[in-house]
Design a protein around this motif. Structure first.
Motif, PDB file in Angstrom:
ATOM      1  N   ALA A 283       0.836  -1.200   0.000  1.00 58.10           N
ATOM      2  CA  ALA A 283       0.000   0.000   0.000  1.00 58.10           C
ATOM      3  C   ALA A 283       0.874   1.254   0.000  1.00 58.10           C
ATOM      4  O   ALA A 283       0.563   2.230  -0.670  1.00 58.10           O
ATOM      5  CB  ALA A 283      -0.932   0.002   1.211  1.00 58.10           C
ATOM      6  N   ARG A 284       1.988   1.182   0.739  1.00 58.45           N
ATOM      7  CA  ARG A 284       2.905   2.336   0.741  1.00 58.45           C
ATOM      8  C   ARG A 284       3.506   2.551  -0.639  1.00 58.45           C
ATOM      9  O   ARG A 284       3.639   3.691  -1.096  1.00 58.45           O
ATOM     10  CB  ARG A 284       4.011   2.139   1.785  1.00 58.45           C
ATOM     11  N   SER A 285       3.866   1.455  -1.336  1.00 54.87           N
ATOM     12  CA  SER A 285       4.404   1.590  -2.701  1.00 54.87           C
ATOM     13  C   SER A 285       3.352   2.215  -3.610  1.00 54.87           C
ATOM     14  O   SER A 285       3.669   3.110  -4.400  1.00 54.87           O
ATOM     15  CB  SER A 285       4.800   0.229  -3.266  1.00 54.87           C
ATOM     16  N   ALA A 286       2.106   1.731  -3.479  1.00 52.09           N
ATOM     17  CA  ALA A 286       1.035   2.279  -4.310  1.00 52.09           C
ATOM     18  C   ALA A 286       0.899   3.774  -4.055  1.00 52.09           C
ATOM     19  O   ALA A 286       0.769   4.569  -4.989  1.00 52.09           O
ATOM     20  CB  ALA A 286      -0.282   1.564  -4.007  1.00 52.09           C
ATOM     21  N   GLN A 287       0.957   4.146  -2.771  1.00 54.29           N
ATOM     22  CA  GLN A 287       0.832   5.560  -2.406  1.00 54.29           C
ATOM     23  C   GLN A 287       1.967   6.373  -3.039  1.00 54.29           C
ATOM     24  O   GLN A 287       1.739   7.425  -3.630  1.00 54.29           O
ATOM     25  CB  GLN A 287       0.875   5.680  -0.892  1.00 54.29           C
ATOM     26  N   THR A 288       3.206   5.846  -2.912  1.00 53.45           N
ATOM     27  CA  THR A 288       4.361   6.540  -3.476  1.00 53.45           C
ATOM     28  C   THR A 288       4.179   6.766  -4.970  1.00 53.45           C
ATOM     29  O   THR A 288       4.372   7.882  -5.466  1.00 53.45           O
ATOM     30  CB  THR A 288       5.635   5.713  -3.248  1.00 53.45           C
ATOM     31  N   TRP A 289       3.770   5.710  -5.690  1.00 51.84           N
ATOM     32  CA  TRP A 289       3.633   5.838  -7.150  1.00 51.84           C
ATOM     33  C   TRP A 289       2.502   6.766  -7.532  1.00 51.84           C
ATOM     34  O   TRP A 289       2.554   7.429  -8.568  1.00 51.84           O
ATOM     35  CB  TRP A 289       3.487   4.459  -7.800  1.00 51.84           C
ATOM     36  N   CYS A 290       1.449   6.835  -6.688  1.00 48.78           N
ATOM     37  CA  CYS A 290       0.379   7.805  -6.936  1.00 48.78           C
ATOM     38  C   CYS A 290       0.941   9.220  -6.878  1.00 48.78           C
ATOM     39  O   CYS A 290       0.655  10.042  -7.749  1.00 48.78           O
ATOM     40  CB  CYS A 290      -0.731   7.668  -5.896  1.00 48.78           C
ATOM     41  N   TRP A 291       1.754   9.466  -5.848  1.00 44.21           N
ATOM     42  CA  TRP A 291       2.308  10.822  -5.707  1.00 44.21           C
ATOM     43  C   TRP A 291       3.301  11.121  -6.817  1.00 44.21           C
ATOM     44  O   TRP A 291       3.378  12.243  -7.302  1.00 44.21           O
ATOM     45  CB  TRP A 291       2.954  11.005  -4.332  1.00 44.21           C
ATOM     46  N   VAL A 292       4.074  10.100  -7.244  1.00 43.34           N
ATOM     47  CA  VAL A 292       4.984  10.298  -8.389  1.00 43.34           C
ATOM     48  C   VAL A 292       4.163  10.697  -9.613  1.00 43.34           C
ATOM     49  O   VAL A 292       4.516  11.635 -10.341  1.00 43.34           O
ATOM     50  CB  VAL A 292       5.794   9.006  -8.663  1.00 43.34           C
TER      51      VAL A 292
END
Lengths: 161, 138
Positions: free
Chosen positions: A125-134
């Motif tokens: 979920a943290r990776s998904a969040q990071t890629w959303c912000w990217v």
């Protein structure tokens, strides 16, 4: 204060260190139980926290035979946001390639949760969040870039979005 | 009486509503096909490929005029995603202890993978240069 994830994959707490020692003594939590100390963001196995080392070595306590602690009084179910909707939003509105990456991570969160892998689900979920912000960042940058080009009059033609 | 939402949440709701209203008005009055001040898709600009978001602004422009069919032509995914986005936002803001508890539509693993498949298939299909797939290009 501490929160733990019980054998039923639900979140319990916050409780004091004293109550948590009691739970260990009762075999409701063991060294593998995931715990979140107040003020931290990392779920760690209970056995790695030095303040509970004595609780595990106490001979008076009944041995924790149960690898799956029985349910305690539920406080709140684990609520992990899976970022599926933000990922879709990013894919459609910001930046295709990184949006797809976020989307694939978001889909994995649910699969891992369904398999009972709480820690894995949280990491994904943290990776998904990071890629959303990217995606949001790249999307905003490209918008600003094109606005600048438009302003300079070097680019003509209609929008394509 | 206790306020329904905490102050920060009310602030975010106001900001979201304001942005939504102004974006809708801009999209209503200015057709993205006619005006060049809208941002453009980098991917399309450099490769000519249609990404799954291509045509979104034009779709929303036509949607704001009530032309559902035209909107669906420009980007069916964006139009169909709208109600789900609203549901998700409502859940995010109203699912408090006191509020109603709306069910989570996105918790099942199959939903996630179905969306991944849908987006990838849609991106491929709308780039195929022959009928009937040309109907999916914006």
């Amino acid at each position: 204060m501490f929160k733990i994830i019980g054998g039923d994959m639900r979140e319990y707490g916050p409780v004091t260190a004293e109550s948590l020692r009691q739970w260990i003594a009762e075999g409701r939590a063991n060294a593998q139980t995931k715990v979140l100390a107040e003020g931290t963001t990392e779920w760690t196995p209970l056995g790695t926290l030095p303040e509970f080392a004595s609780a595990f070595s106490k001979p008076s306590a009944p041995p924790p035979i149960l690898t799956q602690p029985p349910p305690l009084v539920p406080v709140a179910a684990v609520n992990i946001s899976n970022y599926l909707v933000p990922a879709i939003f990013c894919t459609l509105c910001c930046c295709l390639p990184t949006g797809i990456v976020a989307l694939v991570y978001a889909a994995q969160v649910n699969t891992k949760l369904a398999a009972g892998d709480i820690a894995g689900a949280m990491a994904t979920a943290r990776s998904a969040q990071t890629w959303c912000w990217v995606s949001v960042g790249l999307g905003t940058l490209s918008c600003l870039g094109f606005s600048a080009f438009n302003f300079l009059g070097t680019m003509q033609g209609r929008g394509h979005w | 009486m206790k306020a329904r939402f905490p102050a920060t949440r009310r602030w975010w709701i106001s900001l979201a509503l304001f942005s939504f209203a102004s974006a809708t008005l801009v999209l209503f009055w200015f057709d993205p096909a006619q005006h060049s001040f809208y941002p453009r898709c980098l991917l399309h600009e450099f490769t000519g490929l249609n990404c799954p978001g291509c045509g979104a602004l034009r779709a929303l422009h036509h949607l704001s005029h009530g032309e559902l069919r035209t909107a669906l032509h420009f980007n069916p995914l964006v139009v169909l995603a709208g109600p789900f986005l609203l549901w998700w936002l409502a859940r995010k803001f109203w699912n408090t202890d006191a509020g109603p508890s709306l069910p989570n539509l996105f918790a099942r693993p199959v939903v996630g993978w179905a969306l991944v498949t849908l987006v990838i298939v849609f991106s491929i299909v709308r780039n195929l240069p022959f009928a009937p797939f040309t109907a999916f290009a914006p």
